[in-house]
Design an enzyme around this catalytic site. Structure first.
Site, mmCIF file in Angstrom:
data_model
loop_
_atom_site.group_PDB
_atom_site.id
_atom_site.type_symbol
_atom_site.label_atom_id
_atom_site.label_comp_id
_atom_site.label_asym_id
_atom_site.label_seq_id
_atom_site.Cartn_x
_atom_site.Cartn_y
_atom_site.Cartn_z
ATOM 1 N N ASP A 109 36.249 42.371 51.040
ATOM 2 C CA ASP A 109 36.524 41.869 49.688
ATOM 3 C C ASP A 109 36.286 42.944 48.636
ATOM 4 O OD1 ASP A 109 37.039 39.328 50.787
ATOM 5 O OD2 ASP A 109 34.918 38.788 50.685
ATOM 6 N N SER B 152 40.485 35.959 42.772
ATOM 7 C CA SER B 152 41.001 37.323 42.649
ATOM 8 C C SER B 152 41.989 37.629 43.763
ATOM 9 C CB SER B 152 39.863 38.354 42.733
ATOM 10 O OG SER B 152 38.820 38.070 41.834
ATOM 11 N N HIS C 118 40.707 35.875 47.103
ATOM 12 C CA HIS C 118 39.289 35.563 47.314
ATOM 13 C C HIS C 118 38.809 34.622 46.218
ATOM 14 C CE1 HIS C 118 35.211 36.224 48.766
ATOM 15 N NE2 HIS C 118 34.831 36.387 47.515
ATOM 16 N N ASN D 197 45.008 40.157 49.816
ATOM 17 C CA ASN D 197 44.136 39.030 50.140
ATOM 18 C C ASN D 197 43.805 38.298 48.843
ATOM 19 O OD1 ASN D 197 42.381 37.397 51.790
ATOM 20 N ND2 ASN D 197 40.646 38.522 50.937
#
Length: 255
Positions: A166, A157, A130, A128
């Site tokens: 997260d 990030s 972020h 992912n």
């Protein structure tokens, strides 16, 4: 031992089949600008031999699906509102993803909190991105929160996905120095350009086998990464993106 000491009919004159392209499934909910960055990287053979085989969205009219269609990639709409629960939706999403047999799942603006069942099914092969320097500002509204806090450093990030929102091991970060005249909109634009820079790099490293998830954290070339992963400084990111450095920052470097 000479060449005549041992022969095997099972390996003689056999050429191994080349490995197929590593398969990527991308999950989106909206515009899909990070998806486009990955599509562009793939077109220039900068995804470590990876191929985006499907783009799936929980929003039927997400523009990311149009991007996929225009790139000749299978685009799948799986609206979450058609399911009675988060668990039911994630169960259906697992089935759709597994049909494509991915080596890596990339979350590119996928605005869903994933169930533990989903995370555990794909743990270690799900990334992912972020818009903050994790572990700072997990969750939403990161740019507004950074401005409200009066911090001078912000960024983005790439991290592995775990059950903590997260909170998975960070792989790569790009830093941004906040200027006095920055707004939520200008920060969003600057951070997004860094996202487009970082995400294809992280995907390439993963598909090349250099980047790995472990119980201890993220590893690069077998070495455990620090909590913030590898970090690209503001100056280095600006140079990569051909941005003009602020005069104030230039003065700091000269002191």
């Amino acid at each position: 031992m000479t060449n005549t000491d041992y022969q095997s009919d099972t390996i003689k004159d056999v050429t191994p089949d080349p490995l197929g392209a590593r398969r990527i499934v991308v999950l989106v909910s909206g515009n899909g600008s990070n998806l486009q960055a990955l599509i562009d990287a793939q077109s220039h053979d900068r995804l470590g031999g990876g191929e985006i085989v499907a783009v799936i969205s929980n929003v039927a009219d997400a523009y990311g699906l149009k991007r996929a269609h225009e790139a000749g990639i299978e685009a799948v709409a799986l609206p979450h509102r058609e399911y009675d629960s988060r668990e039911a939706y994630d169960g259906a999403l697992i089935k759709v993803i597994e049909r494509h047999e991915p080596d890596l799942i990339v979350l590119a603006g996928f605005m869903r909190i994933l169930t533990p069942r989903f995370v555990q099914r794909f743990l270690g092969r799900m990334l992912n991105i972020h818009p903050s320097l994790l572990p700072e500002y997990q969750g939403l509204n990161t740019h507004a929160r950074a401005l409200a806090a009066g911090v001078t450093s912000h960024g983005c990030s790439v991290h592995f996905v775990t059950e903590e929102l997260d909170g998975g091991p960070v792989v790569l970060q790009a830093e941004l120095q906040i200027s006095p005249d920055d707004t939520v909109e200008t920060l969003q634009e600057k951070v997004r350009s860094r996202e487009h820079l970082l995400y294809p790099i992280a995907v390439q490293w993963f598909l090349e086998g250099r980047l790995q998830f472990s119980a201890e954290g993220a590893k690069m070339d077998g070495h455990l990464l620090p909590e913030h992963g590898m970090r690209l400084s503001h100056a280095d990111a600006a140079e990569e993106l051909d941005e003009e450095l602020d005069a104030e920052l230039d003065d700091e470097h000269q002191d």
